[in-house]
Design an enzyme around this catalytic site. Sequence first.
Site, PDB file in Angstrom:
ATOM      1  N   ALA A   1       4.901  27.616  20.251  1.00  0.00           N
ATOM      2  CA  ALA A   1       6.031  27.106  19.470  1.00  0.00           C
ATOM      3  C   ALA A   1       6.214  27.972  18.243  1.00  0.00           C
ATOM      4  O   ALA A   1       5.300  28.675  17.819  1.00  0.00           O
ATOM      5  CB  ALA A   1       5.767  25.660  19.036  1.00  0.00           C
TER       6      ALA A   1
ATOM      7  N   THR B   1       3.751  17.187  17.319  1.00  0.00           N
ATOM      8  CA  THR B   1       3.421  16.978  15.909  1.00  0.00           C
ATOM      9  C   THR B   1       3.833  15.584  15.438  1.00  0.00           C
ATOM     10  O   THR B   1       4.761  14.990  15.996  1.00  0.00           O
ATOM     11  CB  THR B   1       4.160  18.040  15.058  1.00  0.00           C
ATOM     12  OG1 THR B   1       4.129  17.646  13.694  1.00  0.00           O
ATOM     13  CG2 THR B   1       5.625  18.182  15.459  1.00  0.00           C
ATOM     14  N   ASP B   2       3.170  15.109  14.391  1.00  0.00           N
ATOM     15  CA  ASP B   2       3.563  13.820  13.797  1.00  0.00           C
ATOM     16  C   ASP B   2       4.898  13.934  13.054  1.00  0.00           C
ATOM     17  O   ASP B   2       5.503  12.922  12.694  1.00  0.00           O
ATOM     18  CB  ASP B   2       2.475  13.290  12.855  1.00  0.00           C
ATOM     19  CG  ASP B   2       2.199  14.192  11.655  1.00  0.00           C
ATOM     20  OD1 ASP B   2       2.740  15.313  11.585  1.00  0.00           O
ATOM     21  OD2 ASP B   2       1.423  13.766  10.765  1.00  0.00           O
TER      22      ASP B   2
ATOM     23  N   GLY C   1      14.861  19.400   1.727  1.00  0.00           N
ATOM     24  CA  GLY C   1      14.608  18.263   2.625  1.00  0.00           C
ATOM     25  C   GLY C   1      13.128  17.935   2.800  1.00  0.00           C
ATOM     26  O   GLY C   1      12.734  17.358   3.822  1.00  0.00           O
TER      27      GLY C   1
END
Length: 352
Positions: free
Chosen positions: A85, A132-133, A290
């Site tokens: 990834a 992933t969390d 963000g």
Amino acid sequence: MNKTIIITGGAGFIGSHVVRLFVNKYPDYNIINLDKLTYAGNLENLKDIDKKSNYEFVKADIVDQIAINKIFEKYKPDAVIHLAAESHVDRSISNPTEFIFTNIVGTINLLNAARTVWGSDTINKLFYHVSTDEVYGSLGKEGLFYETTAYDPKSPYSASKASSDHLVRAYNHTFNLPVVISNCSNNYGPNQFPEKLIPLAINNIKNMKPIPIYGKGENVRDWLYVVDHANAIDKIFHDGKIGETYNIGGNNEWQNIDLIHKLCEVMDKKLNRKQGTSESLITFVKDRAGHDLRYAIDSSKLKNELGWEPSLQFEQGIVLTVDWYLNNNKWLENVVSGDYKMYYEQMYTNRN
Ligand code: NAD
Ligand code: TYD
């Protein structure tokens, strides 16, 4: 039992620990490390095992469906452990599109290749997707992420990972592809590329350079030692239930600023510097766009159903990590200078 497993992203940070664990622990498994060797892929991570007879490296891009199909046709894997990834949130802010290709298109290409090569014969087959969390979004001061928490990704990185998770589940539901997914919290440990917080701070402290802290340093992450993550993947790979999702976490939340204070203390000791020397390098910089406030994982499903728990306390893990970076100066220098790319040229050019 003899198995052929394709591990994607095996030259990266977490992937290299998973490859090492499987190659050493399961001599009957053939481990194929499929990696494009982007800036984050480094075969030096696997120098200690790359001559083993049950290990093979294949350079390929998961975005290239034709190349991936050929590899699956050649090796006929029993299982895939998919880690490849684009993984860095800041890069996803400066170049989101790359994340869509690798994380979404790359994942569907692997799903398609697995479907094609397995057909209806999916007994003892498994597509394990490592996620992933961050797909769950951002927490306030209270609460935890559960496997049932609704997805609410906030960065281009987490949105692309969320999309890939949905595709993996859709292939299970629609085509009966045997899949399992795990969603893990922030990893740290040896071989992490020094763009992520901990290795970046270690490298800067070592070189007496400013340690950039985004915003006020109030953001919270749950940190897990990378070898514990690899052990959890091993457990889920062998004992996890098809179609299920498992959260993996360290039960170890730190505000960034507190973590950096701890790291400074450890580094001052290791470098025989006066306590407080490294702290003077802390520099608050413009916040990430963000920026998710807090991630925290409930991993009780994994503990109760499969008996996995983190083995290391953060105080031990951070010392092991600092020791590794200080003892592997050459690795760090090669990564920072870009020389690590030459390892591939030396090892693999004109080899086939
Ligand atoms: P990394 O960036 O260190 O490594 C990624 C690897 O994938 C590299 O070896 C790279 O060369 C390879 N890769 C990238 N694009 C590719 C492509 N198109 N084709 C083939 N290979 C390609 O990442 P990491 O931190 O080791 O993360 C591994 C996986 O674990 C990712 O899926 C990530 O989302 C997930 N994850 C990471 C963390 C973390 O804290 N690092 C936490 C939870 C989950
Ligand atoms: P990072 O290691 O990039 O992981 P992630 O964004 O996936 O959690 O960042 C960990 C935390 O540290 C995150 O809150 C952003 C912050 N951070 C800094 O304050 N300074 C830095 O230089 C970096 C890379 C991260």
